[in-house]
Design a protein around this motif. Structure first.
Motif, PDB file in Angstrom:
ATOM      1  N   MET A 243       0.829  -1.184   0.000  1.00  0.00           N
ATOM      2  CA  MET A 243       0.000   0.000   0.000  1.00  0.00           C
ATOM      3  C   MET A 243       0.879   1.255   0.000  1.00  0.00           C
ATOM      4  O   MET A 243       0.626   2.193  -0.755  1.00  0.00           O
ATOM      5  N   LEU A 244       1.907   1.280   0.860  1.00  0.00           N
ATOM      6  CA  LEU A 244       2.770   2.460   0.932  1.00  0.00           C
ATOM      7  C   LEU A 244       3.511   2.696  -0.380  1.00  0.00           C
ATOM      8  O   LEU A 244       3.635   3.835  -0.825  1.00  0.00           O
ATOM      9  N   GLU A 245       4.007   1.616  -0.979  1.00  0.00           N
ATOM     10  CA  GLU A 245       4.694   1.764  -2.264  1.00  0.00           C
ATOM     11  C   GLU A 245       3.734   2.274  -3.325  1.00  0.00           C
ATOM     12  O   GLU A 245       4.120   3.064  -4.181  1.00  0.00           O
ATOM     13  N   GLY A 246       2.471   1.855  -3.251  1.00  0.00           N
ATOM     14  CA  GLY A 246       1.457   2.337  -4.175  1.00  0.00           C
ATOM     15  C   GLY A 246       1.199   3.830  -4.030  1.00  0.00           C
ATOM     16  O   GLY A 246       0.780   4.486  -4.973  1.00  0.00           O
ATOM     17  N   LEU A 247       1.465   4.360  -2.842  1.00  0.00           N
ATOM     18  CA  LEU A 247       1.307   5.793  -2.597  1.00  0.00           C
ATOM     19  C   LEU A 247       2.574   6.586  -2.905  1.00  0.00           C
ATOM     20  O   LEU A 247       2.640   7.782  -2.654  1.00  0.00           O
ATOM     21  N   GLY A 248       3.603   5.881  -3.411  1.00  0.00           N
ATOM     22  CA  GLY A 248       4.822   6.575  -3.824  1.00  0.00           C
ATOM     23  C   GLY A 248       5.926   6.595  -2.785  1.00  0.00           C
ATOM     24  O   GLY A 248       6.943   7.253  -2.975  1.00  0.00           O
ATOM     25  N   PHE A 249       5.755   5.873  -1.680  1.00  0.00           N
ATOM     26  CA  PHE A 249       6.792   5.826  -0.650  1.00  0.00           C
ATOM     27  C   PHE A 249       7.769   4.705  -0.946  1.00  0.00           C
ATOM     28  O   PHE A 249       7.401   3.666  -1.478  1.00  0.00           O
ATOM     29  N   LYS A 250       9.038   4.916  -0.575  1.00  0.00           N
ATOM     30  CA  LYS A 250      10.022   3.844  -0.612  1.00  0.00           C
ATOM     31  C   LYS A 250       9.979   3.176   0.756  1.00  0.00           C
ATOM     32  O   LYS A 250      10.107   3.840   1.779  1.00  0.00           O
ATOM     33  N   VAL A 251       9.795   1.878   0.785  1.00  0.00           N
ATOM     34  CA  VAL A 251       9.644   1.148   2.031  1.00  0.00           C
ATOM     35  C   VAL A 251      10.920   0.375   2.328  1.00  0.00           C
ATOM     36  O   VAL A 251      11.422  -0.359   1.478  1.00  0.00           O
ATOM     37  N   PHE A 252      11.454   0.550   3.524  1.00  0.00           N
ATOM     38  CA  PHE A 252      12.625  -0.175   3.986  1.00  0.00           C
ATOM     39  C   PHE A 252      12.279  -0.835   5.303  1.00  0.00           C
ATOM     40  O   PHE A 252      11.628  -0.226   6.148  1.00  0.00           O
ATOM     41  N   LYS A 253      12.707  -2.071   5.491  1.00  0.00           N
ATOM     42  CA  LYS A 253      12.451  -2.769   6.741  1.00  0.00           C
ATOM     43  C   LYS A 253      13.677  -3.582   7.099  1.00  0.00           C
ATOM     44  O   LYS A 253      14.491  -3.916   6.232  1.00  0.00           O
ATOM     45  N   PRO A 254      13.825  -3.915   8.389  1.00  0.00           N
ATOM     46  CA  PRO A 254      14.959  -4.765   8.764  1.00  0.00           C
ATOM     47  C   PRO A 254      14.885  -6.106   8.038  1.00  0.00           C
ATOM     48  O   PRO A 254      13.798  -6.628   7.793  1.00  0.00           O
ATOM     49  N   GLU A 255      16.026  -6.625   7.693  1.00  0.00           N
ATOM     50  CA  GLU A 255      16.094  -7.913   6.998  1.00  0.00           C
ATOM     51  C   GLU A 255      15.772  -9.044   7.969  1.00  0.00           C
ATOM     52  O   GLU A 255      15.941  -8.908   9.174  1.00  0.00           O
ATOM     53  N   SER A 256      15.310 -10.156   7.442  1.00  0.00           N
ATOM     54  CA  SER A 256      15.004 -11.334   8.241  1.00  0.00           C
ATOM     55  C   SER A 256      15.889 -12.485   7.808  1.00  0.00           C
ATOM     56  O   SER A 256      16.369 -12.528   6.674  1.00  0.00           O
ATOM     57  N   LEU A 257      16.083 -13.425   8.723  1.00  0.00           N
ATOM     58  CA  LEU A 257      16.840 -14.616   8.386  1.00  0.00           C
ATOM     59  C   LEU A 257      16.017 -15.495   7.446  1.00  0.00           C
ATOM     60  O   LEU A 257      14.812 -15.650   7.625  1.00  0.00           O
ATOM     61  N   GLU A 258      16.684 -16.050   6.457  1.00  0.00           N
ATOM     62  CA  GLU A 258      16.039 -17.017   5.574  1.00  0.00           C
ATOM     63  C   GLU A 258      16.033 -18.372   6.265  1.00  0.00           C
ATOM     64  O   GLU A 258      16.787 -18.593   7.216  1.00  0.00           O
ATOM     65  N   GLN A 259      15.204 -19.267   5.797  1.00  0.00           N
ATOM     66  CA  GLN A 259      15.125 -20.598   6.390  1.00  0.00           C
ATOM     67  C   GLN A 259      16.498 -21.262   6.339  1.00  0.00           C
ATOM     68  O   GLN A 259      17.164 -21.272   5.315  1.00  0.00           O
ATOM     69  N   GLY A 260      16.943 -21.771   7.485  1.00  0.00           N
ATOM     70  CA  GLY A 260      18.224 -22.457   7.569  1.00  0.00           C
ATOM     71  C   GLY A 260      19.397 -21.545   7.871  1.00  0.00           C
ATOM     72  O   GLY A 260      20.493 -22.020   8.147  1.00  0.00           O
ATOM     73  N   GLU A 261      19.204 -20.241   7.810  1.00  0.00           N
ATOM     74  CA  GLU A 261      20.289 -19.312   8.127  1.00  0.00           C
ATOM     75  C   GLU A 261      20.381 -19.116   9.635  1.00  0.00           C
ATOM     76  O   GLU A 261      19.374 -19.133  10.332  1.00  0.00           O
ATOM     77  N   THR A 262      21.592 -18.925  10.109  1.00  0.00           N
ATOM     78  CA  THR A 262      21.786 -18.629  11.531  1.00  0.00           C
ATOM     79  C   THR A 262      22.264 -17.198  11.736  1.00  0.00           C
ATOM     80  O   THR A 262      22.319 -16.725  12.860  1.00  0.00           O
ATOM     81  N   GLN A 263      22.609 -16.540  10.644  1.00  0.00           N
ATOM     82  CA  GLN A 263      23.128 -15.188  10.729  1.00  0.00           C
ATOM     83  C   GLN A 263      22.817 -14.459   9.431  1.00  0.00           C
ATOM     84  O   GLN A 263      22.804 -15.061   8.361  1.00  0.00           O
ATOM     85  N   LEU A 264      22.578 -13.161   9.524  1.00  0.00           N
ATOM     86  CA  LEU A 264      22.349 -12.362   8.318  1.00  0.00           C
ATOM     87  C   LEU A 264      23.631 -12.260   7.512  1.00  0.00           C
ATOM     88  O   LEU A 264      24.732 -12.260   8.068  1.00  0.00           O
ATOM     89  N   SER A 265      23.486 -12.137   6.216  1.00  0.00           N
ATOM     90  CA  SER A 265      24.658 -11.874   5.375  1.00  0.00           C
ATOM     91  C   SER A 265      25.156 -10.469   5.700  1.00  0.00           C
ATOM     92  O   SER A 265      24.448  -9.660   6.308  1.00  0.00           O
ATOM     93  N   THR A 266      26.358 -10.172   5.278  1.00  0.00           N
ATOM     94  CA  THR A 266      26.936  -8.851   5.557  1.00  0.00           C
ATOM     95  C   THR A 266      26.077  -7.744   4.978  1.00  0.00           C
ATOM     96  O   THR A 266      25.771  -6.766   5.657  1.00  0.00           O
ATOM     97  N   ILE A 267      25.656  -7.890   3.723  1.00  0.00           N
ATOM     98  CA  ILE A 267      24.848  -6.840   3.088  1.00  0.00           C
ATOM     99  C   ILE A 267      23.505  -6.698   3.787  1.00  0.00           C
ATOM    100  O   ILE A 267      23.030  -5.581   4.017  1.00  0.00           O
ATOM    101  N   SER A 268      22.890  -7.812   4.191  1.00  0.00           N
ATOM    102  CA  SER A 268      21.609  -7.748   4.907  1.00  0.00           C
ATOM    103  C   SER A 268      21.769  -7.081   6.263  1.00  0.00           C
ATOM    104  O   SER A 268      20.934  -6.274   6.676  1.00  0.00           O
ATOM    105  N   ALA A 269      22.841  -7.408   6.957  1.00  0.00           N
ATOM    106  CA  ALA A 269      23.099  -6.788   8.265  1.00  0.00           C
ATOM    107  C   ALA A 269      23.331  -5.287   8.113  1.00  0.00           C
ATOM    108  O   ALA A 269      22.830  -4.482   8.914  1.00  0.00           O
ATOM    109  N   ASN A 270      24.073  -4.894   7.071  1.00  0.00           N
ATOM    110  CA  ASN A 270      24.329  -3.470   6.851  1.00  0.00           C
ATOM    111  C   ASN A 270      23.052  -2.718   6.483  1.00  0.00           C
ATOM    112  O   ASN A 270      22.840  -1.590   6.932  1.00  0.00           O
ATOM    113  N   LYS A 271      22.192  -3.336   5.685  1.00  0.00           N
ATOM    114  CA  LYS A 271      20.915  -2.695   5.348  1.00  0.00           C
ATOM    115  C   LYS A 271      20.052  -2.533   6.603  1.00  0.00           C
ATOM    116  O   LYS A 271      19.404  -1.504   6.790  1.00  0.00           O
TER     117      LYS A 271
END
Length: 132
Positions: free
Chosen positions: A1-29
């Motif tokens: 909905m927010l993107e439809g209104l023209g906003f850029k949406v950013f949220k904290p990254e989540s671990l993928e199934q089987g991951e125990t730690q975020l990747s470096t790029i995901s952690a930095n984001k």
């Protein structure tokens, strides 16, 4: 909905199934999102600290006027609380966060390559006598 209104949406990254730690790029984001989200949490904290009404759970009956209550509380905070201002070094912090966004994490690579994270510590039981 927010993107439809023209906003850029950013949220904290989540671990993928089987991951125990975020990747470096995901952690930095995620760190960048946290930097921007801080002011939102400060305002929420002020609202909950100063207005008991906003600390409790709302039920459907009260939810009909919830946004009116929040608007009134926010107006009171805007009128009587000091304005939240950026730190003097805020631009330098943001610039640095953007600069290192895609920088590789050499320590993590070293640990993974050498399987250091798989080592088990060998503990030995020690007895301590506190009686004199």
């Amino acid at each position: 909905m927010l993107e439809g209104l023209g906003f850029k949406v950013f949220k904290p990254e989540s671990l993928e199934q089987g991951e125990t730690q975020l990747s470096t790029i995901s952690a930095n984001k995620t760190k960048c999102v946290t930097l921007c989200r801080w002011v939102v949490e400060v305002v929420n904290g002020r609202l909950k600290r100063d207005f008991k009404l906003l600390r409790q759970e709302y039920f459907n009956l009260a939810a009909t006027h919830l946004m009116d209550d929040v608007r009134i509380c926010a107006a009171i905070i805007n009128a009587f609380h000091p304005v939240i201002e950026n730190r003097p070094d805020a631009n330098a912090i943001l610039t640095r966060a953007i600069q290192i966004m895609n920088m590789p994490n050499r320590l993590a690579e070293l640990i993974t390559a050498n399987r250091i994270n798989r080592y088990r510590a060998q503990f030995t039981r020690t007895m301590v006598n506190f009686q004199n």
